[in-house]
Design an enzyme around this catalytic site. Structure first.
Site, PDB file in Angstrom:
ATOM      1  N   ASP A  55       0.845  -1.189   0.000  1.00  0.00           N
ATOM      2  CA  ASP A  55       0.000   0.000   0.000  1.00  0.00           C
ATOM      3  C   ASP A  55       0.882   1.241   0.000  1.00  0.00           C
ATOM      4  OD1 ASP A  55      -3.108   0.773   0.634  1.00  0.00           O
ATOM      5  OD2 ASP A  55      -1.715   2.263   1.447  1.00  0.00           O
ATOM      6  N   CYS A 181     -12.644   5.944  -9.495  1.00  0.00           N
ATOM      7  CA  CYS A 181     -12.405   7.181  -8.754  1.00  0.00           C
ATOM      8  C   CYS A 181     -13.680   7.998  -8.738  1.00  0.00           C
ATOM      9  CB  CYS A 181     -11.253   7.969  -9.395  1.00  0.00           C
ATOM     10  SG  CYS A 181     -10.800   9.438  -8.464  1.00  0.00           S
ATOM     11  N   CYS A 240      -7.031 -10.917 -27.132  1.00  0.00           N
ATOM     12  CA  CYS A 240      -6.686 -10.026 -26.031  1.00  0.00           C
ATOM     13  C   CYS A 240      -5.173  -9.988 -25.825  1.00  0.00           C
ATOM     14  CB  CYS A 240      -7.371 -10.503 -24.745  1.00  0.00           C
ATOM     15  SG  CYS A 240      -6.919  -9.554 -23.273  1.00  0.00           S
ATOM     16  N   CYS A 243      -4.447 -11.782 -22.236  1.00  0.00           N
ATOM     17  CA  CYS A 243      -4.683 -13.211 -21.970  1.00  0.00           C
ATOM     18  C   CYS A 243      -4.966 -14.018 -23.226  1.00  0.00           C
ATOM     19  CB  CYS A 243      -5.835 -13.370 -20.982  1.00  0.00           C
ATOM     20  SG  CYS A 243      -7.488 -13.078 -21.690  1.00  0.00           S
TER      21      CYS A 243
END
Length: 339
Positions: A55, A181, A240, A243
Site C-alpha cells: 500500500d 475514482c 486479447c 490473456c
C-alpha cells in the site's frame, strides 16, 4: 489442527484437509484501505500461511468510517496503512507470516513480489494498478479477485488465467472505469459486501475447490436493493493482448505508467520519482526544517506543512501533494525540492 480453526474445519467444503491447504498458501494483497484491511483480516483469521501487503498511503481520519483495521492513534501518528495493518494483523494471529511494503504497486514492484504467490486480491483504488495486476496475473498464471465499490454500489469477479476472461477482456463488455475514482462517498455495508464476495472466492481458491469458484460477474446496489450476476464466458477474447493467444502484457510496460496521479476522491496528487531511490528521511526532514518549514515525521514518512499545501514524502521518493488536483502545480512543488 489448532482449536482456533475448529468452526471453519467443521464446514465440509474446507475440513481439515482444506485448512492445511489454506495454511500452505501465500496471498498478495494490493491495497490496505477499505477492501484490503477487511480482506486481510478475514484471511489472517482464517489461518492463511503467508500474507504480503502493498500500500502506498497512510491512515487519515476519513478512513476510520470503513477501514476496519485502523484507529485514531494510527491517524495521529500518520502511520502508513501497510505498517499499521501489519501490526494489527500480527496481534490477531501470530502464526501467519506477514510482510508489509509501503510502496506503489508498479509493474516493477509486482514483479518483485509475485514469486511463490498463490492468489492476488485487488484492493486498490485506481484502474492503472488493476491493469498491471491483471497482466502480472496472466503472465505468471496466478488467480486474482477483482473488487471495487463506491456509494452503495459494488462489484467482484474472480479471474483464473487460462479459464476466465481477464480484466482487459471485460472492458469490452462491462463498464468498469467509472468505479475507479468517485467523489460520491461510500457506505460501510457496500465495502463489507464486496469483502464477503472476495473473501468467499479466496477461500474457495485457497482450498482448491475450483468447481465452486464463481464464474459470473457480480454487482449490487445495497441502497436500491439491486443485485445482478452476469455470466462472462463469452467475453473471453482470443485476441486479447493480456490473456489471448499471443499475449504482450502491455500494462507491465513501466513506460506506460503515469508519473503523476490524482488520488481517488481527494485533493491530492501523487508524484513518482523518475528513478527508483531510497531517501534518508532524517536528512530530508532536516533539509526541510532548514528551509523554514514545519516538519513532522515518523520512521516511514516526512510531512511538510506549506502555506497552501502539505507534502508527505516517503522513503521510496514518492510524495503526496495535498491541497491540489492540479498536476502541473504538484510537479512544480515536488521539483522545487527534488529536481
Amino acid at each position: 489442527m489448532s482449536e482456533r480453526y475448529s468452526r471453519q474445519t467443521l464446514f465440509p467444503p474446507i475440513g481439515k484437509a482444506g485448512q492445511e491447504k489454506i495454511r500452505s498458501k501465500h496471498v498478495l494483497m494490493i491495497g490496505a484501505g477499505a477492501l484490503g484491511s477487511g480482506n486481510a483480516e478475514l484471511l489472517v483469521r482464517a489461518g492463511v500461511g503467508r500474507l504480503t501487503i502493498v500500500d502506498r498511503d497512510y491512515v487519515e481520519a476519513s478512513n476510520l468510517q470503513r477501514q476496519q483495521l485502523y484507529t485514531e492513534e494510527d491517524v495521529a501518528e500518520k502511520l502508513p496503512k501497510a505498517a499499521a495493518a501489519e501490526k494489527r494483523l500480527r496481534a490477531i494471529n501470530s502464526d501467519v507470516e506477514i510482510s508489509a511494503h509501503i510502496a506503489d504497486a508498479t509493474p516493477e514492484k509486482l514483479a518483485e513480489l509475485v514469486d511463490g504467490v498463490d492468489l492476488i486480491i485487488d484492493a486498490t483504488d485506481n484502474f492503472e494498478t488493476r491493469m498491471a495486476i491483471n497482466d502480472i496475473s496472466q503472465k505468471n498464471k496466478i488467480p486474482w479477485i477483482y473488487g471495487a465499490c463506491v456509494g452503495s454500489f459494488g462489484m467482484s469477479f474472480s479471474i483464473i488465467p487460462g479459464q476466465t476472461p481477464c480484466l482487459n477482456c471485460l472492458l469490452k463488455t462491462v463498464p468498469l472505469q467509472g468505479m475507479t475514482c468517485d467523489t460520491g462517498g461510500i457506505i460501510g455495508p457496500a465495502v463489507q459486501m464486496v469483502i464477503a464476495h472476495q473473501g468467499a472466492e479466496a477461500l474457495k481458491i485457497l482450498v482448491e475447490d475450483w468447481e465452486a469458484v464463481r464464474t459470473s460477474f457480480v454487482s449490487f446496489d445495497l441502497w436500491r436493493n439491486q443485485y445482478s450476476s452476469m455470466k462472462m464466458s463469452k467475453a473471453k477474447d482470443p485476441g486479447c493482448l493480456s490473456c489471448g493467444e499471443h499475449p504482450e502484457y502491455p500494462y507491465l510496460d513501466v513506460e506506460n505508467m503515469t508519473k503523476t496521479t490524482v488520488l481517488c476522491g481527494r485533493d491530492t496528487v501523487q508524484i513518482r520519482p523518475p528513478k527508483q531511490q531510497q531517501l534518508n528521511l532524517q536528512e530530508t526532514a532536516e533539509k526541510m526544517r532548514d528551509l523554514g518549514y514545519q516538519v513532522k515525521g515518523n520512521p516511514y514518512l516526512v510531512s511538510v506543512d506549506m502555506v497552501d499545501n502539505r507534502m508527505v514524502i516517503f522513503q521510496d521518493g514518492r510524495a503526496l501533494i495535498h491541497g491540489t488536483k492540479d498536476l502541473a502545480q504538484a510537479r512544480s512543488i515536488y521539483q522545487r525540492f527534488f529536481g
